[in-house]
Write a protein that holds these residues in place. Structure first.
Motif, PDB file in Angstrom:
ATOM      1  N   LEU A 159      14.525  -2.015   3.363  1.00 25.62           N
ATOM      2  CA  LEU A 159      14.100  -1.114   2.291  1.00 25.62           C
ATOM      3  C   LEU A 159      13.385  -1.878   1.175  1.00 25.62           C
ATOM      4  O   LEU A 159      12.375  -1.411   0.645  1.00 25.62           O
ATOM      5  CB  LEU A 159      15.298  -0.351   1.733  1.00 25.62           C
ATOM      6  CG  LEU A 159      14.994   0.731   0.717  1.00 25.62           C
ATOM      7  CD1 LEU A 159      14.075   1.790   1.309  1.00 25.62           C
ATOM      8  CD2 LEU A 159      16.288   1.360   0.233  1.00 25.62           C
ATOM      9  N   ALA A 160      13.877  -3.058   0.822  1.00 24.66           N
ATOM     10  CA  ALA A 160      13.234  -3.866  -0.219  1.00 24.66           C
ATOM     11  C   ALA A 160      11.840  -4.314   0.217  1.00 24.66           C
ATOM     12  O   ALA A 160      10.885  -4.267  -0.571  1.00 24.66           O
ATOM     13  CB  ALA A 160      14.092  -5.076  -0.560  1.00 24.66           C
ATOM     14  N   VAL A 161      11.702  -4.730   1.470  1.00 29.65           N
ATOM     15  CA  VAL A 161      10.387  -5.160   1.978  1.00 29.65           C
ATOM     16  C   VAL A 161       9.424  -3.978   2.016  1.00 29.65           C
ATOM     17  O   VAL A 161       8.260  -4.089   1.612  1.00 29.65           O
ATOM     18  CB  VAL A 161      10.530  -5.819   3.369  1.00 29.65           C
ATOM     19  CG1 VAL A 161       9.181  -6.022   4.017  1.00 29.65           C
ATOM     20  CG2 VAL A 161      11.266  -7.135   3.245  1.00 29.65           C
ATOM     21  N   ALA A 162       9.906  -2.828   2.481  1.00 29.30           N
ATOM     22  CA  ALA A 162       9.049  -1.641   2.549  1.00 29.30           C
ATOM     23  C   ALA A 162       8.629  -1.189   1.155  1.00 29.30           C
ATOM     24  O   ALA A 162       7.463  -0.841   0.932  1.00 29.30           O
ATOM     25  CB  ALA A 162       9.779  -0.513   3.277  1.00 29.30           C
ATOM     26  N   ALA A 163       9.567  -1.199   0.214  1.00 24.84           N
ATOM     27  CA  ALA A 163       9.240  -0.779  -1.155  1.00 24.84           C
ATOM     28  C   ALA A 163       8.291  -1.769  -1.819  1.00 24.84           C
ATOM     29  O   ALA A 163       7.358  -1.368  -2.523  1.00 24.84           O
ATOM     30  CB  ALA A 163      10.518  -0.631  -1.976  1.00 24.84           C
ATOM     31  N   ALA A 164       8.510  -3.049  -1.601  1.00 26.49           N
ATOM     32  CA  ALA A 164       7.644  -4.062  -2.214  1.00 26.49           C
ATOM     33  C   ALA A 164       6.245  -4.054  -1.617  1.00 26.49           C
ATOM     34  O   ALA A 164       5.284  -4.484  -2.269  1.00 26.49           O
ATOM     35  CB  ALA A 164       8.266  -5.443  -2.053  1.00 26.49           C
ATOM     36  N   SER A 165       6.106  -3.549  -0.396  1.00 24.45           N
ATOM     37  CA  SER A 165       4.784  -3.545   0.231  1.00 24.45           C
ATOM     38  C   SER A 165       3.827  -2.576  -0.471  1.00 24.45           C
ATOM     39  O   SER A 165       2.607  -2.786  -0.434  1.00 24.45           O
ATOM     40  CB  SER A 165       4.894  -3.183   1.711  1.00 24.45           C
ATOM     41  OG  SER A 165       5.160  -1.800   1.876  1.00 24.45           O
ATOM     42  N   VAL A 166       4.349  -1.548  -1.110  1.00 23.73           N
ATOM     43  CA  VAL A 166       3.471  -0.566  -1.761  1.00 23.73           C
ATOM     44  C   VAL A 166       2.686  -1.194  -2.918  1.00 23.73           C
ATOM     45  O   VAL A 166       1.448  -1.130  -2.927  1.00 23.73           O
ATOM     46  CB  VAL A 166       4.279   0.674  -2.204  1.00 23.73           C
ATOM     47  CG1 VAL A 166       3.417   1.625  -3.008  1.00 23.73           C
ATOM     48  CG2 VAL A 166       4.862   1.378  -0.992  1.00 23.73           C
ATOM     49  N   PRO A 167       3.343  -1.814  -3.910  1.00 26.18           N
ATOM     50  CA  PRO A 167       2.541  -2.428  -4.981  1.00 26.18           C
ATOM     51  C   PRO A 167       1.711  -3.624  -4.506  1.00 26.18           C
ATOM     52  O   PRO A 167       0.619  -3.866  -5.029  1.00 26.18           O
ATOM     53  CB  PRO A 167       3.571  -2.844  -6.031  1.00 26.18           C
ATOM     54  CG  PRO A 167       4.879  -2.837  -5.355  1.00 26.18           C
ATOM     55  CD  PRO A 167       4.786  -1.891  -4.215  1.00 26.18           C
ATOM     56  N   ILE A 168       2.193  -4.349  -3.499  1.00 21.58           N
ATOM     57  CA  ILE A 168       1.427  -5.491  -2.983  1.00 21.58           C
ATOM     58  C   ILE A 168       0.142  -5.008  -2.325  1.00 21.58           C
ATOM     59  O   ILE A 168      -0.936  -5.570  -2.549  1.00 21.58           O
ATOM     60  CB  ILE A 168       2.289  -6.330  -2.009  1.00 21.58           C
ATOM     61  CG1 ILE A 168       3.384  -7.051  -2.783  1.00 21.58           C
ATOM     62  CG2 ILE A 168       1.423  -7.315  -1.238  1.00 21.58           C
ATOM     63  CD1 ILE A 168       4.401  -7.753  -1.920  1.00 21.58           C
ATOM     64  N   ARG A 169       0.239  -3.937  -1.527  1.00 23.95           N
ATOM     65  CA  ARG A 169      -0.967  -3.383  -0.899  1.00 23.95           C
ATOM     66  C   ARG A 169      -1.940  -2.866  -1.949  1.00 23.95           C
ATOM     67  O   ARG A 169      -3.158  -3.018  -1.814  1.00 23.95           O
ATOM     68  CB  ARG A 169      -0.610  -2.264   0.075  1.00 23.95           C
ATOM     69  CG  ARG A 169      -0.016  -2.771   1.363  1.00 23.95           C
ATOM     70  CD  ARG A 169       0.229  -1.665   2.340  1.00 23.95           C
ATOM     71  NE  ARG A 169       1.306  -0.810   1.820  1.00 23.95           N
ATOM     72  CZ  ARG A 169       1.519   0.424   2.205  1.00 23.95           C
ATOM     73  NH1 ARG A 169       0.745   0.999   3.094  1.00 23.95           N
ATOM     74  NH2 ARG A 169       2.518   1.123   1.693  1.00 23.95           N
ATOM     75  N   LEU A 170      -1.412  -2.264  -3.003  1.00 26.38           N
ATOM     76  CA  LEU A 170      -2.269  -1.761  -4.073  1.00 26.38           C
ATOM     77  C   LEU A 170      -2.992  -2.906  -4.777  1.00 26.38           C
ATOM     78  O   LEU A 170      -4.191  -2.819  -5.061  1.00 26.38           O
ATOM     79  CB  LEU A 170      -1.433  -0.954  -5.072  1.00 26.38           C
ATOM     80  CG  LEU A 170      -2.204  -0.225  -6.154  1.00 26.38           C
ATOM     81  CD1 LEU A 170      -3.069   0.861  -5.554  1.00 26.38           C
ATOM     82  CD2 LEU A 170      -1.243   0.363  -7.170  1.00 26.38           C
ATOM     83  N   LEU A 171      -2.274  -3.998  -5.032  1.00 27.58           N
ATOM     84  CA  LEU A 171      -2.889  -5.161  -5.686  1.00 27.58           C
ATOM     85  C   LEU A 171      -3.928  -5.840  -4.800  1.00 27.58           C
ATOM     86  O   LEU A 171      -4.882  -6.443  -5.297  1.00 27.58           O
ATOM     87  CB  LEU A 171      -1.812  -6.172  -6.080  1.00 27.58           C
ATOM     88  CG  LEU A 171      -0.908  -5.762  -7.238  1.00 27.58           C
ATOM     89  CD1 LEU A 171       0.220  -6.773  -7.415  1.00 27.58           C
ATOM     90  CD2 LEU A 171      -1.705  -5.621  -8.521  1.00 27.58           C
ATOM     91  N   CYS A 172      -3.765  -5.739  -3.492  1.00 26.71           N
ATOM     92  CA  CYS A 172      -4.721  -6.338  -2.559  1.00 26.71           C
ATOM     93  C   CYS A 172      -5.914  -5.427  -2.270  1.00 26.71           C
ATOM     94  O   CYS A 172      -6.802  -5.793  -1.506  1.00 26.71           O
ATOM     95  CB  CYS A 172      -4.029  -6.692  -1.246  1.00 26.71           C
ATOM     96  SG  CYS A 172      -2.851  -8.034  -1.418  1.00 26.71           S
ATOM     97  N   GLY A 173      -5.920  -4.245  -2.860  1.00 29.31           N
ATOM     98  CA  GLY A 173      -7.048  -3.350  -2.697  1.00 29.31           C
ATOM     99  C   GLY A 173      -6.982  -2.438  -1.500  1.00 29.31           C
ATOM    100  O   GLY A 173      -7.956  -1.737  -1.208  1.00 29.31           O
ATOM    101  N   GLN A 174      -5.875  -2.436  -0.788  1.00 33.12           N
ATOM    102  CA  GLN A 174      -5.743  -1.542   0.360  1.00 33.12           C
ATOM    103  C   GLN A 174      -5.384  -0.141  -0.129  1.00 33.12           C
ATOM    104  O   GLN A 174      -4.673   0.016  -1.124  1.00 33.12           O
ATOM    105  CB  GLN A 174      -4.662  -2.046   1.307  1.00 33.12           C
ATOM    106  CG  GLN A 174      -5.019  -3.313   2.012  1.00 33.12           C
ATOM    107  CD  GLN A 174      -3.942  -3.711   3.014  1.00 33.12           C
ATOM    108  OE1 GLN A 174      -2.911  -3.082   3.126  1.00 33.12           O
ATOM    109  NE2 GLN A 174      -4.203  -4.794   3.732  1.00 33.12           N
ATOM    110  N   PRO A 175      -5.851   0.875   0.557  1.00 40.58           N
ATOM    111  CA  PRO A 175      -5.516   2.232   0.136  1.00 40.58           C
ATOM    112  C   PRO A 175      -4.039   2.536   0.385  1.00 40.58           C
ATOM    113  O   PRO A 175      -3.481   2.166   1.426  1.00 40.58           O
ATOM    114  CB  PRO A 175      -6.404   3.115   1.005  1.00 40.58           C
ATOM    115  CG  PRO A 175      -6.750   2.273   2.179  1.00 40.58           C
ATOM    116  CD  PRO A 175      -6.748   0.848   1.699  1.00 40.58           C
TER     117      PRO A 175
END
Length: 104
Positions: free
Chosen positions: A40-56
């Motif tokens: 759950l922590a990895v999945a939740a952290a992936s959202v802001p990381i993807r946003l910072l990397c420019g992925q939709p």
């Protein structure tokens, strides 16, 4: 950028941080709950990381509501994911439990 996307990323970041700083103290270690918390922590952290990397990051009101309720539940249990699923009457009552109860 859409406000829903930013708000969802913030909620997910808070959820991941709450899970990462959990200290069990004298509580019993539950390996399955620990693995679930990790996933759950990895999945939740992936959202802001993807946003910072420019992925939709597709988000709508329903997913934002779901993430917000889950984050509120995690904060109510101080990050103890196992406590969300515990059903015994001996545990102390949390504010979220009182909120969800039918009787005041």
């Amino acid at each position: 950028m859409n406000r829903l996307v930013l708000l969802n990323a913030l909620v997910c970041a808070l959820m991941a941080c709450r899970l990462l700083v959990f200290q069990r103290g004298s509580a019993t270690h539950h390996p399955r709950a620990a693995w679930l918390a990790y996933v759950l922590a990895v999945a939740a952290a992936s959202v802001p990381i993807r946003l910072l990397c420019g992925q939709p990051v597709p988000v709508d009101g329903a997913s934002l509501a779901l993430h917000t309720v889950l984050a509120a539940a995690l904060f109510a249990t101080r990050g103890n994911l196992a406590q969300l699923f515990r059903t015994d009457a001996a545990r102390p009552e949390h504010p979220l439990s009182r909120l969800l109860r039918k009787t005041p």
